[in-house]
Scaffold this motif. Structure first.
Motif, PDB file in Angstrom:
ATOM      1  N   MET A  61      23.592  27.373  30.783  1.00 41.14           N
ATOM      2  CA  MET A  61      22.749  28.595  30.091  1.00 41.14           C
ATOM      3  C   MET A  61      22.778  29.419  31.295  1.00 41.14           C
ATOM      4  N   MET A  62      22.494  31.053  30.901  1.00 41.75           N
ATOM      5  CA  MET A  62      22.084  31.768  31.864  1.00 41.75           C
ATOM      6  C   MET A  62      20.837  31.896  32.414  1.00 41.75           C
ATOM      7  N   VAL A  63      20.069  31.970  31.211  1.00 44.99           N
ATOM      8  CA  VAL A  63      18.349  32.167  31.886  1.00 44.99           C
ATOM      9  C   VAL A  63      17.728  30.830  30.901  1.00 44.99           C
ATOM     10  N   GLU A  64      17.333  29.808  32.035  1.00 44.65           N
ATOM     11  CA  GLU A  64      16.391  28.872  31.172  1.00 44.65           C
ATOM     12  C   GLU A  64      15.310  29.273  30.651  1.00 44.65           C
ATOM     13  N   ASN A  65      15.026  28.782  29.359  1.00 39.00           N
ATOM     14  CA  ASN A  65      14.000  29.330  28.502  1.00 39.00           C
ATOM     15  C   ASN A  65      12.478  28.888  28.748  1.00 39.00           C
ATOM     16  N   GLU A  66      12.171  27.938  29.517  1.00 37.54           N
ATOM     17  CA  GLU A  66      10.753  27.667  29.935  1.00 37.54           C
ATOM     18  C   GLU A  66      10.261  28.073  31.103  1.00 37.54           C
ATOM     19  N   THR A  67      11.075  28.028  32.404  1.00 39.22           N
ATOM     20  CA  THR A  67      10.459  28.791  33.508  1.00 39.22           C
ATOM     21  C   THR A  67      11.132  30.328  33.863  1.00 39.22           C
ATOM     22  N   THR A  96      -1.078  26.787  39.308  1.00 35.39           N
ATOM     23  CA  THR A  96       0.239  26.845  40.176  1.00 35.39           C
ATOM     24  C   THR A  96       1.313  27.359  39.289  1.00 35.39           C
ATOM     25  N   ILE A  97       2.098  28.388  39.774  1.00 42.80           N
ATOM     26  CA  ILE A  97       3.236  28.803  39.389  1.00 42.80           C
ATOM     27  C   ILE A  97       4.454  27.913  39.056  1.00 42.80           C
ATOM     28  N   ASN A  98       4.817  27.796  37.991  1.00 44.02           N
ATOM     29  CA  ASN A  98       6.040  26.889  37.892  1.00 44.02           C
ATOM     30  C   ASN A  98       7.372  27.699  37.807  1.00 44.02           C
ATOM     31  N   SER A  99       7.539  28.827  37.775  1.00 51.43           N
ATOM     32  CA  SER A  99       8.586  29.935  37.714  1.00 51.43           C
ATOM     33  C   SER A  99       8.958  30.185  38.999  1.00 51.43           C
ATOM     34  N   SER A 100      10.225  30.697  39.213  1.00 51.99           N
ATOM     35  CA  SER A 100      10.831  30.752  40.291  1.00 51.99           C
ATOM     36  C   SER A 100      10.665  32.500  40.690  1.00 51.99           C
ATOM     37  N   GLU A 101      10.338  33.075  41.848  1.00 48.63           N
ATOM     38  CA  GLU A 101      10.340  34.490  42.031  1.00 48.63           C
ATOM     39  C   GLU A 101      11.632  35.098  41.773  1.00 48.63           C
ATOM     40  N   LYS A 102      12.736  34.101  41.978  1.00 45.89           N
ATOM     41  CA  LYS A 102      14.191  35.005  41.534  1.00 45.89           C
ATOM     42  C   LYS A 102      14.355  34.838  40.122  1.00 45.89           C
ATOM     43  N   THR A 144      14.051  35.139  35.868  1.00 49.06           N
ATOM     44  CA  THR A 144      14.052  36.286  34.846  1.00 49.06           C
ATOM     45  C   THR A 144      12.462  36.961  35.103  1.00 49.06           C
ATOM     46  N   PRO A 145      12.609  38.224  35.077  1.00 47.54           N
ATOM     47  CA  PRO A 145      11.289  38.969  34.880  1.00 47.54           C
ATOM     48  C   PRO A 145      10.303  38.698  33.648  1.00 47.54           C
ATOM     49  N   TYR A 146      11.424  38.472  32.734  1.00 47.78           N
ATOM     50  CA  TYR A 146      10.900  38.192  31.252  1.00 47.78           C
ATOM     51  C   TYR A 146       9.834  37.164  30.948  1.00 47.78           C
ATOM     52  N   ILE A 147       9.793  36.080  31.905  1.00 47.52           N
ATOM     53  CA  ILE A 147       9.198  34.905  31.674  1.00 47.52           C
ATOM     54  C   ILE A 147       8.441  34.398  32.874  1.00 47.52           C
ATOM     55  N   VAL A 148       6.914  34.178  32.721  1.00 46.41           N
ATOM     56  CA  VAL A 148       6.297  33.266  34.009  1.00 46.41           C
ATOM     57  C   VAL A 148       5.408  32.178  33.174  1.00 46.41           C
ATOM     58  N   ASN A 149       5.772  31.289  33.999  1.00 43.27           N
ATOM     59  CA  ASN A 149       5.153  29.809  33.550  1.00 43.27           C
ATOM     60  C   ASN A 149       4.330  29.257  34.628  1.00 43.27           C
ATOM     61  N   PHE A 150       3.234  28.963  34.228  1.00 44.91           N
ATOM     62  CA  PHE A 150       2.337  28.387  35.236  1.00 44.91           C
ATOM     63  C   PHE A 150       1.329  27.386  34.509  1.00 44.91           C
ATOM     64  N   SER A 151       0.729  26.591  35.667  1.00 46.03           N
ATOM     65  CA  SER A 151      -0.035  25.497  35.080  1.00 46.03           C
ATOM     66  C   SER A 151      -1.667  25.855  35.399  1.00 46.03           C
ATOM     67  N   VAL A 152      -2.315  25.498  34.699  1.00 41.38           N
ATOM     68  CA  VAL A 152      -3.854  25.831  34.786  1.00 41.38           C
ATOM     69  C   VAL A 152      -4.625  24.383  35.047  1.00 41.38           C
ATOM     70  N   LYS A 153      -4.700  23.917  36.244  1.00 47.72           N
ATOM     71  CA  LYS A 153      -5.189  22.661  36.468  1.00 47.72           C
ATOM     72  C   LYS A 153      -6.370  22.015  35.699  1.00 47.72           C
ATOM     73  N   GLY A 154      -6.314  20.926  34.994  1.00 48.56           N
ATOM     74  CA  GLY A 154      -7.030  19.997  34.383  1.00 48.56           C
ATOM     75  C   GLY A 154      -7.195  20.645  33.024  1.00 48.56           C
ATOM     76  N   ILE A 155      -6.593  21.501  32.330  1.00 44.47           N
ATOM     77  CA  ILE A 155      -6.721  22.048  31.244  1.00 44.47           C
ATOM     78  C   ILE A 155      -5.219  22.013  30.280  1.00 44.47           C
ATOM     79  N   ARG A 156      -5.079  20.951  29.469  1.00 38.57           N
ATOM     80  CA  ARG A 156      -4.051  20.754  28.814  1.00 38.57           C
ATOM     81  C   ARG A 156      -3.541  22.023  28.043  1.00 38.57           C
ATOM     82  N   SER A 157      -2.213  22.190  27.970  1.00 34.92           N
ATOM     83  CA  SER A 157      -1.569  23.363  27.526  1.00 34.92           C
ATOM     84  C   SER A 157      -2.003  23.820  26.185  1.00 34.92           C
TER      85      SER A 157
END
Ligand code: PLP
Length: 378
Positions: free
Chosen positions: A146-152, A283-289, A291-304
């Motif tokens: 894939m070119m851009v992975e869709n979760e992070t 905690t940020i799960n995405s990479s700075e490098k 796609t700018p279209y997606i940001v994935n992060f975790s909020v400690k202690g609170i389930r998605s």
């Protein structure tokens, strides 16, 4: 007003797209295979859409085949290539983070006797082109990545891999799932050296239920749907002219603004990352490098799901960051070695042209409020 931040799941159809589809349904309702004027009218509409996609991908209109969506496109690409090129050579190279439409299809070929090498990201969570290139051998018939992975939103080095593989093993078929990249980045078949590219309309403000597969001239694919001779006898079934027309319209609208939107998304991503950096237990799960279209992060202690529904109560719509289908974890975050405790709390935010910095501020405030009120209710 609702704040929709789940554009990687699907986008709101553009107004012009809705108008095009409605006109098609009410006025141009012919079957494109019919020989009379009303049929021809429908065929001409499809021809225009095909031209729009071909122009975007940088090849001839007859390289574009319409399908019911990217899931079908990737099934056709992988299974179809397996039937034509996988008789003697039995090896497939793919990434460990593919969307289910590619992953499950390759898994099922594996069950039938193909061997599969899955490439994982390095210790920094980035994919290295050499890992893919070195995995290809004399027995490989297909590389699918894939070119851009869709979760992070990580970007995979498709161009470097495909170019190197084509040079060394010109017979290997190169397939790219470009769903999260098409109309967000320039995706040009010849620059990529891709033989097959999957695309979806509903990720680019078109309608759900239509997609396309780019098939380089000379590449053979055995149909997975049999019946009539539609779509050059590769994909049987009466084409969904209205949805295809809408897809063509979406490409027409989006194509001229790729760069402009990209710059805007970079600003949005930067702003959101800096807001999140000022908050505790994120905690940020995405990479700075990525796609700018997606940001994935975790909020400690609170389930998605808990956070997702809390945000929903405020009319803010996001996605749980590691769920590809209805709450079931896909394993993608695991591939980046993100611990389960964080993966269970991952949130994916994905932007569109309509997203504003103000929306992101409201999101950040709501998350902060959620942290205060939800953490005790765990
Ligand atoms: N590939 C990727 C990367 C995706 O994000 C998606 C949709 O979530 C698909 C494929 C499937 O596309 P479609 O819904 O058109 O079948």
């Amino acid at each position: 007003m609702a704040i929709y931040l789940d554009n990687a799941a699907t986008t709101k159809p553009a107004e012009e797209v809705v108008t095009t589809i409605t006109e098609c349904l009410t006025e141009h309702y012919g079957n494109p295979s019919s020989l009379h004027k009303i049929g021809l009218d429908a065929e001409l509409i499809m021809t225009q859409a095909r031209k729009n996609l071909a122009q975007a991908i940088g090849d001839e209109p007859n390289t574009i085949l319409f399908t019911s969506g990217a899931t079908e496109s990737s099934n056709l690409a992988i299974r179809g290539a397996g039937e034509c090129y996988g008789k003697r050579k039995k090896h497939i190279v793919t990434s460990a983070v593919e969307h289910a439409s590619v992953k499950s299809t390759i898994d099922s070929l594996e069950e039938q006797g193909f061997t599969v090498t899955r490439i994982f990201p390095d210790q920094n969570g980035e994919f290295q082109a050499d890992d893919f290139i070195n995995a290809v051998n004399e027995n490989t018939f297909l590389v699918s990545m894939m070119m851009v992975e869709n979760e992070t939103g990580r970007i995979l080095p498709v161009k470097d891999v495909f170019r190197a593989v084509k040079r060394k093993y010109p017979d290997v078929i190169l397939h790219c799932d470009a769903v999260q990249a098409f109309m967000k980045f320039p995706v040009k078949a010849n620059e990529l050296k891709a033989d097959l590219i999957s695309m979806s309309a509903h990720k680019i403000h078109g309608a759900k239920g239509t997609g396309a597969l780019y098939i380089r001239k000379g590449i053979r694919l055995k149909p997975i749907i049999t019946g009539g001779k539609q779509e050059r006898a590769i994909r049987a079934g009466t084409e969904s002219v209205p949805l295809i027309a809408g897809f063509g319209k979406a490409v027409e609208i989006m194509q001229p603004t790729i760069q402009e939107r990209f710059t805007k998304m970079q600003e949005l991503k930067k702003e959101l990352l800096s807001m999140l950096a000022n908050m505790e237990d994120i905690t940020i799960n995405s990479s700075e490098k990525g796609t700018p279209y997606i940001v994935n992060f975790s909020v400690k202690g609170i389930r998605s799901e808990i956070m997702l529904h809390f945000l929903e109560s405020k009319e803010i719509y996001v996605s749980s960051g590691s769920a590809c289908s209805k709450g079931k974890q896909s394993g993608v975050l695991d591939a980046y070695k993100i611990p389960d405790t964080l993966a269970d709390c991952a949130i994916r935010v994905s932007f569109s042209e309509e997203t504003t910095i103000h929306d992101l501020r409201i999101l950040a405030e709501a998350i902060h409020e959620g942290q205060k009120s939800l953490i005790h209710k765990k």
